[in-house]
Design a protein around this motif. Sequence first.
Motif, short mmCIF file in Angstrom:
data_model
loop_
_atom_site.label_atom_id
_atom_site.label_comp_id
_atom_site.label_asym_id
_atom_site.label_seq_id
_atom_site.Cartn_x
_atom_site.Cartn_y
_atom_site.Cartn_z
N GLU A 330 0.84 -1.20 0.00
CA GLU A 330 0.00 0.00 0.00
C GLU A 330 0.87 1.24 0.00
O GLU A 330 2.08 1.19 0.28
CB GLU A 330 -0.93 0.02 1.22
N THR A 331 0.24 2.36 -0.32
CA THR A 331 0.96 3.63 -0.40
C THR A 331 1.42 4.08 0.98
O THR A 331 0.60 4.18 1.90
CB THR A 331 0.05 4.71 -1.00
N PRO A 332 2.71 4.35 1.16
CA PRO A 332 3.15 4.89 2.45
C PRO A 332 2.72 6.35 2.58
O PRO A 332 2.32 6.99 1.62
CB PRO A 332 4.68 4.78 2.37
N SER A 333 2.79 6.87 3.80
CA SER A 333 2.33 8.24 4.05
C SER A 333 3.43 9.23 3.70
O SER A 333 3.86 10.04 4.52
CB SER A 333 1.95 8.38 5.53
N CYS A 334 3.93 9.14 2.45
CA CYS A 334 4.94 10.06 1.95
C CYS A 334 4.94 9.92 0.43
O CYS A 334 4.28 9.04 -0.12
CB CYS A 334 6.32 9.76 2.52
N ARG A 335 5.69 10.79 -0.25
CA ARG A 335 5.85 10.64 -1.68
C ARG A 335 6.96 9.64 -1.94
O ARG A 335 8.04 9.72 -1.34
CB ARG A 335 6.21 11.98 -2.31
N LEU A 336 6.70 8.68 -2.83
CA LEU A 336 7.66 7.62 -3.13
C LEU A 336 8.01 7.69 -4.61
O LEU A 336 7.13 7.64 -5.48
CB LEU A 336 7.07 6.25 -2.79
N VAL A 337 9.30 7.85 -4.91
CA VAL A 337 9.80 7.92 -6.28
C VAL A 337 10.74 6.74 -6.50
O VAL A 337 11.71 6.56 -5.76
CB VAL A 337 10.55 9.23 -6.55
N ALA A 338 10.45 5.91 -7.52
CA ALA A 338 11.32 4.78 -7.86
C ALA A 338 12.15 5.15 -9.08
O ALA A 338 11.59 5.48 -10.14
CB ALA A 338 10.49 3.54 -8.15
N ALA A 339 13.47 5.13 -8.95
CA ALA A 339 14.38 5.34 -10.07
C ALA A 339 14.88 3.97 -10.50
O ALA A 339 15.74 3.38 -9.84
CB ALA A 339 15.53 6.26 -9.67
#
Length: 358
Positions: A330-339
């Motif tokens: 599930e989505t964590p309580s932050c912005r997540l960017v995968a490079a």
Amino acid sequence: MVASDEVPTMGVDRYWRCYVSPGFVDRTPVAELAAVWVHEVAHLLRDHHGRAELLPPADRRDRHRVNVAQDCEINDDLIADGLPLPAGRMEPRLFGLPEGQLFEAYLPALPPSPVTHDCGSGAHGQPSDWESGDRAGPAGVGAVEAEALRRHTAEAMRAHARARGALPGGWKRWADEVLEPTVDWRRALAGAVRDAAAWASGAIDYTYRRPSRRSAALRGIVLPSLRRPLPRVAVVIDTSGSMGETEIAAALGEVTGVLREVGVRGNRVTVLACDADVQAVSRVTATGQITLGGGGGTDMRVGIAAALAGPERPSVVVVLTDGLTPWPDETPSCRLVAALVGPSAPAPPPWIETVRVT
């Protein structure tokens, strides 16, 4: 087309509306008028407003300088094609610059705001006073239709080149990029990290640690002030056996450069080296301070969880990985960017912002 006495000559907004001064039309020869029209359309075809949004904030604020750089990118191709642009046009040679480059390459070499130059938000991305906005005036062109128009135009240019000869270099490069796109991962990664950091810093809240100055006018009442927190960023690096040191160094160098650019530095950046477990944690201001370790299996969920469990919870998490890892459910309580390192890296879940590093 929008007739307007407010626009000096011609200009375009980001919705593909072209604003035209009737007086300019009356006093301009038809051939020059057509050349100016092609010039304005070129801003839209080359997505100058979208590219301008990826510039550093200081450059974006200098809209006239950005516009001049964009005109240099366009006009050398129009002149090579024999179009009679009016006097006073911006060309690379006026600034001692070579022809055939993109506006991002011209911009650093230009002096600050060399002239007051405004082709509208369809060029530099910022609304001009003479624009009618996103709802007023004739209906604009949406993003999907804009891409279809770009592709149709690129195909027509290629067909013209096959039938009648070569295109000017800038137009050929543009058509090739539209029909056979190659993503500049550095620009995409910079945009994703910058956007995430801006989102985090926009989380304004009230605080009583510094009372509002208005409290002095209200005896016995203490009012809170507004606080705009600087984002804390965690960078989780995949150090499993499938990741090469060259790829890690290249991607990490871009991330730290972007973080410095958006004002996130010092102890606000935490780097976690992770394979199947977190191997090292560093607070850094430069890539040389990072401690790497690992070489085993891969589970970036461990690194993400460790970043969020720290004493100072990050608002942005950037994961540098080859994608051969499980992801959170599930989505964590932050912005997540995968490079994602490598063109064949498997995609993460769709709710994760993704940039492919090649």
